[in-house]
Design an enzyme around this catalytic site. Structure first.
Site, PDB file in Angstrom:
ATOM      1  N   ILE A  42       0.877  -1.649   0.519  1.00  0.00           N
ATOM      2  CA  ILE A  42      -0.161  -0.072   0.156  1.00  0.00           C
ATOM      3  C   ILE A  42       0.750   1.563   0.120  1.00  0.00           C
ATOM      4  CG2 ILE A  42      -0.254   0.335   2.523  1.00  0.00           C
ATOM      5  CD1 ILE A  42      -3.306   1.251   1.940  1.00  0.00           C
ATOM      6  N   CYS A  43       0.345   2.205  -0.483  1.00  0.00           N
ATOM      7  CA  CYS A  43       0.682   3.434  -0.543  1.00  0.00           C
ATOM      8  C   CYS A  43       0.198   4.321  -0.320  1.00  0.00           C
ATOM      9  CB  CYS A  43       2.331   4.113  -1.943  1.00  0.00           C
ATOM     10  SG  CYS A  43       1.076   4.087  -2.991  1.00  0.00           S
ATOM     11  N   ALA A  44       0.107   5.888  -0.978  1.00  0.00           N
ATOM     12  CA  ALA A  44      -0.946   6.479  -0.798  1.00  0.00           C
ATOM     13  C   ALA A  44      -2.081   6.743  -1.542  1.00  0.00           C
ATOM     14  CB  ALA A  44      -0.089   8.012  -0.778  1.00  0.00           C
ATOM     15  N   VAL A  66      -3.394   4.416   0.977  1.00  0.00           N
ATOM     16  CA  VAL A  66      -4.244   4.657   2.071  1.00  0.00           C
ATOM     17  C   VAL A  66      -5.563   5.615   2.022  1.00  0.00           C
ATOM     18  CG1 VAL A  66      -3.653   5.541   4.214  1.00  0.00           C
ATOM     19  CG2 VAL A  66      -1.932   4.445   3.536  1.00  0.00           C
TER      20      VAL A  66
END
Length: 104
Positions: A61-63, A89
């Site tokens: 996961i990232c932004a 996120v």
């Protein structure tokens, strides 16, 4: 090609014990991350492969989903069972789920 999962599939995989790897920068992770996520910045992921468990699903996961795709490609090539989280996120938070904030 990298498997991408939506927030609902991600939440279900997380509940089943998938490892969540957050590949954002430290200041992003500290500002708010999925509870229980392990922080490994994308630039350090290749050198951290030995620290990741084999035989366990990994959700990257990232932004918003772009860096997580790159991380998932790297992990797929290294033989991990991996998926990238669509929307990252931001989507997790927008779905009404809690974030953990690092205070120290």
């Amino acid at each position: 090609m990298v498997l991408e999962v939506d927030i609902e599939a991600f939440a279900a995989a997380r509940e089943r014990g998938a490892l969540v790897v957050d590949v954002r920068e430290g200041f992003e992770f500290a500002a708010g991350h999925v509870p229980g996520a392990r922080w490994i910045p994308l630039g350090m992921l290749a050198e951290s492969l030995a620290d990741l468990p084999r035989g366990r699903a990994v959700m990257v996961i990232c932004a918003s989903g772009n860096r997580s795709k790159a991380g998932a490609v790297l992990l797929t090539r290294a033989g991990f069972d991996v998926a990238s989280v669509q929307g990252g996120v931001a989507a997790w938070s927008l779905s009404g789920r809690d974030l953990t904030v690092r205070t120290s």
